[in-house]
Scaffold this motif. Structure first.
Motif, PDB file in Angstrom:
ATOM      1  N   THR A 161       0.923  -1.195   0.149  1.00 52.05           N
ATOM      2  CA  THR A 161      -0.065  -0.094   0.088  1.00 52.05           C
ATOM      3  C   THR A 161       0.787   1.194  -0.011  1.00 52.05           C
ATOM      4  N   LEU A 162       1.909   1.210   0.927  1.00 50.45           N
ATOM      5  CA  LEU A 162       2.719   2.264   0.866  1.00 50.45           C
ATOM      6  C   LEU A 162       3.541   2.465  -0.556  1.00 50.45           C
ATOM      7  N   GLY A 198       3.926   5.523  -5.616  1.00 52.81           N
ATOM      8  CA  GLY A 198       3.993   5.568  -7.036  1.00 52.81           C
ATOM      9  C   GLY A 198       3.028   6.394  -7.663  1.00 52.81           C
ATOM     10  N   ALA A 199       1.830   6.461  -6.900  1.00 54.77           N
ATOM     11  CA  ALA A 199       0.738   7.455  -7.457  1.00 54.77           C
ATOM     12  C   ALA A 199       1.574   9.057  -7.483  1.00 54.77           C
ATOM     13  N   LEU A 201      -2.203  10.971   3.139  1.00 59.01           N
ATOM     14  CA  LEU A 201      -2.477   9.660   3.094  1.00 59.01           C
ATOM     15  C   LEU A 201      -1.422   8.859   3.328  1.00 59.01           C
ATOM     16  N   ARG A 202      -0.632   8.967   2.463  1.00 57.54           N
ATOM     17  CA  ARG A 202       0.626   8.379   2.485  1.00 57.54           C
ATOM     18  C   ARG A 202       1.424   8.489   3.902  1.00 57.54           C
ATOM     19  N   LYS A 255       2.281   5.706   6.805  1.00 62.67           N
ATOM     20  CA  LYS A 255       3.364   5.337   7.352  1.00 62.67           C
ATOM     21  C   LYS A 255       3.529   5.197   8.782  1.00 62.67           C
ATOM     22  N   GLU A 256       2.887   6.186   9.324  1.00 63.50           N
ATOM     23  CA  GLU A 256       2.761   6.675  10.707  1.00 63.50           C
ATOM     24  C   GLU A 256       2.093   5.180  11.337  1.00 63.50           C
ATOM     25  N   ALA A 257       0.984   4.822  10.714  1.00 67.08           N
ATOM     26  CA  ALA A 257       0.404   3.806  11.256  1.00 67.08           C
ATOM     27  C   ALA A 257       1.015   2.528  11.047  1.00 67.08           C
TER      28      ALA A 257
END
Length: 126
Positions: free
Chosen positions: A24-25, A30-31, A111-112, A116-118
């Motif tokens: 997901t990261l 990439g986006a 969101l990214r 990352k923090e999560a």
């Protein structure tokens, strides 16, 4: 034909061995990469490259959207965000607007960074 160099081998291996969270990261990163390329191409007035970069970023956000597990309330909120981001990317592509694109970049960056923090917090909780 793919060039079989060490970097491509490393990249392929990274994807194959990544956890779902790491994938997901990678998708968020990439986006953002393609959105930033699209912004550069808009500024350079390179319409074909703008279209290609923004379409690739749309594809990634769409992939994130369709893989949501709708059994969780947060997925409904994420779905709405992803749809909105895709709308901004489409607007950016149609009108060659960096304003819409900047809004999408800001949202995906947030969101990214949250993701990352999560991930960090989840590792600390193990």
């Amino acid at each position: 034909m793919a060039i079989n160099n060490p970097y491509n081998q490393y990249k392929e291996s990274s994807i194959k061995t990544a956890t779902p969270q790491e994938l997901t990261l990678m998708l968020y990163n990439g986006a953002l990469k393609f959105m930033n390329q699209g912004k550069l191409y808009i500024e350079q007035k390179d319409i074909p490259k703008t279209n290609e970069a923004l379409m690739r970023s749309q594809d990634i956000i769409q992939e994130l959207n369709i893989t949501l597990d709708m059994n969780y309330d947060i997925s409904k909120n994420l779905r709405a965000l992803y749809v909105y981001i895709i709308e901004k990317l489409v607007d950016s592509n149609i009108y060659k607007s960096t304003e819409s694109l900047n809004e999408a970049i800001e949202m995906v960056t947030e969101l990214r960074d949250t993701w990352k923090e999560a991930m960090k917090l989840a590792k600390m909780g193990k």
